[in-house]
Write a protein that holds these residues in place. Structure first.
Motif, PDB file in Angstrom:
ATOM      1  N   GLY A   1      12.608 -11.432  -0.103  1.00 40.00           N
ATOM      2  CA  GLY A   1      13.452 -11.473   0.608  1.00 40.00           C
ATOM      3  C   GLY A   1      13.262 -12.850   1.868  1.00 40.00           C
ATOM      4  N   MET A   2      12.094 -12.628   2.282  1.00 38.13           N
ATOM      5  CA  MET A   2      11.494 -13.331   3.611  1.00 38.13           C
ATOM      6  C   MET A   2      10.336 -14.131   2.569  1.00 38.13           C
ATOM      7  SD  MET A   2       9.741 -10.554   6.674  1.00 38.13           S
ATOM      8  CE  MET A   2      10.827  -9.220   7.315  1.00 38.13           C
ATOM      9  N   LEU A   3      10.124 -13.989   1.860  1.00 33.67           N
ATOM     10  CA  LEU A   3       9.100 -15.416   0.741  1.00 33.67           C
ATOM     11  C   LEU A   3       9.689 -16.522   0.166  1.00 33.67           C
ATOM     12  CD1 LEU A   3       6.654 -15.963   0.374  1.00 33.67           C
ATOM     13  CD2 LEU A   3       6.204 -14.635  -2.033  1.00 33.67           C
ATOM     14  N   ARG A   4      10.529 -15.102  -0.244  1.00 35.86           N
ATOM     15  CA  ARG A   4      11.192 -16.402  -1.274  1.00 35.86           C
ATOM     16  C   ARG A   4      12.264 -18.257  -0.281  1.00 35.86           C
ATOM     17  NH1 ARG A   4      13.973 -16.504  -6.138  1.00 35.86           N
ATOM     18  NH2 ARG A   4      13.018 -15.332  -7.630  1.00 35.86           N
ATOM     19  N   ALA A   5      12.810 -17.063   0.995  1.00 38.91           N
ATOM     20  CA  ALA A   5      13.451 -17.882   2.039  1.00 38.91           C
ATOM     21  C   ALA A   5      12.127 -19.030   3.165  1.00 38.91           C
ATOM     22  CB  ALA A   5      13.419 -17.183   3.132  1.00 38.91           C
ATOM     23  N   GLU A   6      11.017 -18.885   2.254  1.00 34.70           N
ATOM     24  CA  GLU A   6      10.063 -19.818   3.244  1.00 34.70           C
ATOM     25  C   GLU A   6       9.696 -20.277   2.278  1.00 34.70           C
ATOM     26  OE1 GLU A   6       7.524 -20.573   6.291  1.00 34.70           O
ATOM     27  OE2 GLU A   6       8.608 -19.011   5.983  1.00 34.70           O
ATOM     28  N   VAL A   7       9.471 -20.137   0.790  1.00 35.19           N
ATOM     29  CA  VAL A   7       8.933 -21.437  -0.037  1.00 35.19           C
ATOM     30  C   VAL A   7       9.543 -22.307   0.244  1.00 35.19           C
ATOM     31  CG1 VAL A   7       9.315 -20.917  -2.509  1.00 35.19           C
ATOM     32  CG2 VAL A   7       8.495 -19.096  -1.240  1.00 35.19           C
ATOM     33  N   LEU A   8      10.953 -22.153   0.171  1.00 33.91           N
ATOM     34  CA  LEU A   8      12.055 -23.551   0.359  1.00 33.91           C
ATOM     35  C   LEU A   8      11.511 -24.290   1.032  1.00 33.91           C
ATOM     36  CD1 LEU A   8      15.602 -21.990  -0.083  1.00 33.91           C
ATOM     37  CD2 LEU A   8      14.150 -22.734  -1.650  1.00 33.91           C
ATOM     38  N   SER A   9      10.935 -23.552   2.094  1.00 32.12           N
ATOM     39  CA  SER A   9      10.254 -25.008   3.149  1.00 32.12           C
ATOM     40  C   SER A   9       9.388 -26.252   2.196  1.00 32.12           C
ATOM     41  CB  SER A   9      10.184 -24.340   5.221  1.00 32.12           C
ATOM     42  OG  SER A   9       8.479 -23.827   3.862  1.00 32.12           O
ATOM     43  N   GLY A  10       8.959 -25.674   1.248  1.00 33.24           N
ATOM     44  CA  GLY A  10       7.619 -27.280   0.986  1.00 33.24           C
ATOM     45  C   GLY A  10       6.192 -26.659   1.500  1.00 33.24           C
ATOM     46  N   LEU A  11       6.127 -25.816   2.623  1.00 28.56           N
ATOM     47  CA  LEU A  11       4.882 -25.812   2.920  1.00 28.56           C
ATOM     48  C   LEU A  11       4.410 -25.066   2.018  1.00 28.56           C
ATOM     49  CD1 LEU A  11       5.616 -23.678   6.651  1.00 28.56           C
ATOM     50  CD2 LEU A  11       5.114 -26.438   5.366  1.00 28.56           C
ATOM     51  N   PRO A  12       2.682 -25.553   2.596  1.00 32.04           N
ATOM     52  CA  PRO A  12       0.905 -24.959   1.960  1.00 32.04           C
ATOM     53  C   PRO A  12       0.906 -23.578   1.784  1.00 32.04           C
ATOM     54  CG  PRO A  12       0.034 -26.435   3.754  1.00 32.04           C
ATOM     55  CD  PRO A  12       1.947 -26.262   3.598  1.00 32.04           C
ATOM     56  N   PRO A  13       0.574 -23.056   0.874  1.00 25.99           N
ATOM     57  CA  PRO A  13       0.564 -21.455   0.582  1.00 25.99           C
ATOM     58  C   PRO A  13      -0.127 -21.601   1.889  1.00 25.99           C
ATOM     59  CG  PRO A  13      -0.584 -22.485  -1.772  1.00 25.99           C
ATOM     60  CD  PRO A  13      -0.610 -24.163  -0.452  1.00 25.99           C
ATOM     61  N   ASP A  14      -1.130 -22.079   2.221  1.00 25.07           N
ATOM     62  CA  ASP A  14      -1.997 -20.902   3.587  1.00 25.07           C
ATOM     63  C   ASP A  14      -0.929 -21.155   4.858  1.00 25.07           C
ATOM     64  OD1 ASP A  14      -1.724 -23.595   3.881  1.00 25.07           O
ATOM     65  OD2 ASP A  14      -3.881 -23.698   5.175  1.00 25.07           O
TER      66      ASP A  14
ATOM     67  N   MET B   1       0.681  -0.871  -0.012  1.00 27.91           N
ATOM     68  CA  MET B   1      -0.260  -0.145   0.196  1.00 27.91           C
ATOM     69  C   MET B   1       0.883   1.016  -0.320  1.00 27.91           C
ATOM     70  SD  MET B   1      -3.308  -1.085   2.220  1.00 27.91           S
ATOM     71  CE  MET B   1      -4.277  -2.431   2.537  1.00 27.91           C
ATOM     72  N   GLY B   2       0.592   2.007  -1.205  1.00 27.50           N
ATOM     73  CA  GLY B   2       1.922   3.110  -1.714  1.00 27.50           C
ATOM     74  C   GLY B   2       2.261   3.164  -2.255  1.00 27.50           C
ATOM     75  N   LYS B   3       3.617   4.024  -2.559  1.00 22.42           N
ATOM     76  CA  LYS B   3       3.673   4.440  -3.889  1.00 22.42           C
ATOM     77  C   LYS B   3       5.146   4.637  -3.344  1.00 22.42           C
ATOM     78  CE  LYS B   3      -0.213   6.153  -6.477  1.00 22.42           C
ATOM     79  NZ  LYS B   3      -1.049   6.374  -4.923  1.00 22.42           N
ATOM     80  N   GLY B   4       5.918   4.549  -4.485  1.00 28.26           N
ATOM     81  CA  GLY B   4       7.295   4.827  -4.832  1.00 28.26           C
ATOM     82  C   GLY B   4       8.774   4.747  -3.987  1.00 28.26           C
ATOM     83  N   VAL B   5       9.323   4.812  -3.431  1.00 27.05           N
ATOM     84  CA  VAL B   5      10.283   4.609  -2.228  1.00 27.05           C
ATOM     85  C   VAL B   5      10.492   3.822  -1.432  1.00 27.05           C
ATOM     86  CG1 VAL B   5      12.868   4.935  -1.583  1.00 27.05           C
ATOM     87  CG2 VAL B   5      12.732   5.912  -3.264  1.00 27.05           C
ATOM     88  N   PRO B   6       9.757   4.181  -0.587  1.00 27.67           N
ATOM     89  CA  PRO B   6       8.942   3.027   0.969  1.00 27.67           C
ATOM     90  C   PRO B   6       8.627   2.526   0.942  1.00 27.67           C
ATOM     91  CG  PRO B   6       8.107   5.749   1.099  1.00 27.67           C
ATOM     92  CD  PRO B   6       9.327   6.028  -0.399  1.00 27.67           C
ATOM     93  N   ALA B   7       7.254   2.005  -0.783  1.00 28.32           N
ATOM     94  CA  ALA B   7       6.665   0.688  -0.825  1.00 28.32           C
ATOM     95  C   ALA B   7       7.901  -0.172  -1.848  1.00 28.32           C
ATOM     96  CB  ALA B   7       5.506   1.524  -2.167  1.00 28.32           C
ATOM     97  N   GLY B   8       8.747  -0.155  -2.654  1.00 28.73           N
ATOM     98  CA  GLY B   8       9.357  -0.271  -2.952  1.00 28.73           C
ATOM     99  C   GLY B   8      10.630  -1.078  -2.351  1.00 28.73           C
ATOM    100  N   LEU B   9      10.867  -0.430  -0.850  1.00 31.39           N
ATOM    101  CA  LEU B   9      11.549  -1.050  -0.865  1.00 31.39           C
ATOM    102  C   LEU B   9      10.786  -1.632   0.642  1.00 31.39           C
ATOM    103  CD1 LEU B   9      13.403   2.637   0.975  1.00 31.39           C
ATOM    104  CD2 LEU B   9      14.473   0.270  -0.660  1.00 31.39           C
ATOM    105  N   LEU B  10       9.783  -2.221   1.040  1.00 33.11           N
ATOM    106  CA  LEU B  10       9.203  -3.171   1.777  1.00 33.11           C
ATOM    107  C   LEU B  10       9.123  -4.284   1.067  1.00 33.11           C
ATOM    108  CD1 LEU B  10       6.739  -0.933   3.716  1.00 33.11           C
ATOM    109  CD2 LEU B  10       8.444  -1.972   4.564  1.00 33.11           C
ATOM    110  N   MET B  11       8.764  -3.341  -0.169  1.00 34.85           N
ATOM    111  CA  MET B  11       8.753  -4.661  -1.208  1.00 34.85           C
ATOM    112  C   MET B  11       9.578  -5.522  -0.993  1.00 34.85           C
ATOM    113  SD  MET B  11       6.957  -7.387  -2.246  1.00 34.85           S
ATOM    114  CE  MET B  11       4.239  -6.341  -2.449  1.00 34.85           C
ATOM    115  N   THR B  12      10.786  -5.248  -1.688  1.00 37.77           N
ATOM    116  CA  THR B  12      12.012  -5.985  -1.790  1.00 37.77           C
ATOM    117  C   THR B  12      12.633  -6.638   0.186  1.00 37.77           C
ATOM    118  OG1 THR B  12      13.319  -3.626  -3.208  1.00 37.77           O
ATOM    119  CG2 THR B  12      14.370  -5.598  -1.716  1.00 37.77           C
ATOM    120  N   LEU B  13      12.708  -6.104   0.778  1.00 33.61           N
ATOM    121  CA  LEU B  13      12.444  -6.990   1.763  1.00 33.61           C
ATOM    122  C   LEU B  13      11.423  -8.229   2.196  1.00 33.61           C
ATOM    123  CD1 LEU B  13      13.400  -7.213   5.294  1.00 33.61           C
ATOM    124  CD2 LEU B  13      11.418  -5.496   5.686  1.00 33.61           C
TER     125      LEU B  13
END
Length: 469
Positions: A289-302, A274-286
């Motif tokens: 990284g969290m999501l990519r690490a979590e995907v490796l767990s192989g857990l279901p989507p929920d 929610m939002g635009k510009g640099v703050p939104a881009g920085l949070l999405m970058t953060l």
């Protein structure tokens, strides 16, 4: 002290030496006119020189050094003092200037000794005059001190003083106008310097934004992966250089290579801060990284959304922002798509056999809204020819000529037409963006980032049935 010509008694008439005839009187009058003409030319040259310096100097302090010198000469005073304020009203000590001389040097030393708490001006020109004029008068101790304000677009930027100890020094309306011209040129120089500093600051920000946009562009997939049995196409169009939209294709088993990787399970994700510009881009970058690490767990989507929400809770709470995210994983061998939704726009699924569109949705709160949140899960099997569209709200909320939004109904119609035409994934994506561009117009900018991802299941080759033997 005065900023306007004081009332004075009428000066005595010019004394002319006794003459013996009209020729000597005419010569004296001509001499007086020549003297006035020379004084006028001198003043014009002084003002022209100051204007030339204003055009030529890039160093503000070098220009301001000339201001009191020209001011004193143009009104034939003994000296002059220039007091400049910061935009916030503080005394700008680096730019205090006075005519050369021991008296002026002592004046500057005594003025610089005053603390900011006593010299800081209040709002408005009258407050600056009431504060500074008595102070300068007491420091100079001259019987004749005259002043005018240096004004910029934002208000008072300083005061210009001239003083003289000569007996019989007269202050005229012409002197006042000349001094005001010098003060106005000084005000222009101060405004120009502010504009120059603002331009440099914007240039630095533009460079930083460009670097941020480049980094974010590198974080988004530069091309879609090869997944067995499907075509993929994706595009993000940020409203600013740096945006808050995010999509990704993540292998659940990154250790696999070649055909095994193509047949393996993949996570397909789309999200929006929610939002635009640099703050939104920085949070999405953060979050990436969290999501990519979590995907490796192989857990279901929920479970993945629940864990991601817990990990990102503190960072998002400090930023006062939230994230919508649709997470799905796709098994190419079974053509099974499992998904969970954190309040993101539900993707649209076009069923080729039925010729209709379904919405893929599941219950769930925004990422970062509360630490303990549960997310629903669902799954669907994709058939040959089916087309799946992921998108962000920048698409449906894009404004058109009349102020209307593109809205979901227009997207549904455009998506249905593109799918019925038999286009591939890239063709469907191109047609949807072309329809969006026509609606927004060539001369209008998107108000929010717009992203779309298209997945199309390849159609199987149907062999004709063999004739009976």
């Amino acid at each position: 002290m005065s900023s306007t010509p004081p009332s004075r008694s009428v000066p005595p008439p010019l004394s002319v030496p006794p003459v013996s005839g009209g020729l000597t009187a005419a010569a004296s009058l001509r001499q007086l006119l020549d003297s006035l003409s020379r004084e006028q030319r001198r003043n014009q040259e002084l003002l022209a020189s100051l204007a030339f310096a204003l055009r030529s100097f890039t160093n503000l302090n070098r220009f301001l050094e000339l201001v009191p010198v020209v001011a004193a000469r143009i009104v034939e005073a003994d000296g002059a003092l220039l007091v400049v304020f910061h935009p916030d009203g503080r005394l700008w000590r680096d730019h205090l200037q006075a005519t050369p001389g021991e008296r002026s040097a002592e004046l500057l030393r005594r003025l610089l000794a005053y603390p900011d708490s006593q010299l800081q001006t209040q709002a408005g020109e009258e407050a600056a005059v009431a504060l500074l004029d008595p102070l300068i008068q007491s420091l100079l101790g001259s019987p004749a001190v005259f002043a005018t304000s240096v004004v910029g677009r934002g208000g008072p930027r300083g005061r210009l003083y001239v003083f003289s100890d000569r007996r019989g020094y007269s202050w005229s309306d012409i002197h006042r106008r000349h001094l005001q011209l010098v003060a106005d040129l000084c005000g222009v120089s101060l405004e120009n310097d502010l504009l120059r500093l603002d331009m440099q600051r914007h240039e630095r920000l533009d460079r930083q934004m460009s670097i941020g946009a480049e980094i974010q562009a590198q974080l988004l997939p530069d091309r879609c992966p090869v997944i067995e049995g499907v075509e993929l196409a994706a595009r993000c169009r940020p409203a600013f250089q740096v945006g808050g939209d995010y999509y990704d294709f993540i292998p659940v088993r990154p250790d696999l290579i070649g055909r095994r990787r193509e047949r393996g399970q993949w996570a397909l994700v789309i999200g929006d801060v929610m939002g635009k510009g640099v703050p939104a881009g920085l949070l999405m970058t953060l979050l990436r990284g969290m999501l990519r690490a979590e995907v490796l767990s192989g857990l279901p989507p929920d479970r993945i959304l629940r864990d991601l929400n817990r990990m990102a809770q503190e960072d998002l709470a400090h930023s006062h922002r939230f994230v919508t995210l649709f997470y799905s994983d796709f098994d190419p061998r079974r053509r099974r798509l499992r998904y969970a939704n954190a309040a993101h726009n539900p993707p649209l699924l076009w069923r080729r056999q039925q010729g209709r569109i379904e919405r893929l949705d599941a219950s769930g709160l925004l990422i970062g809204l509360q630490s303990e949140a549960d997310y629903g899960a669902a799954e669907v099997t994709l058939d040959p020819g089916d087309v799946l569209l992921y998108y962000t709200d920048g698409v449906t909320e894009a404004p058109g000529f009349s102020g209307e939004r593109f809205d979901e109904e227009r997207l549904l119609r455009a998506f249905h037409e593109a799918c019925r035409s038999g286009l591939g994934a890239q063709g469907v994506l191109d047609q949807l963006f072309a329809r969006l561009d026509r609606f927004v117009g060539p001369d209008h900018q998107l108000e929010d980032d717009a992203s779309m991802v298209v997945l199309k299941v390849r159609e199987e080759v149907m062999l004709p049935p063999l004739p009976p033997s």
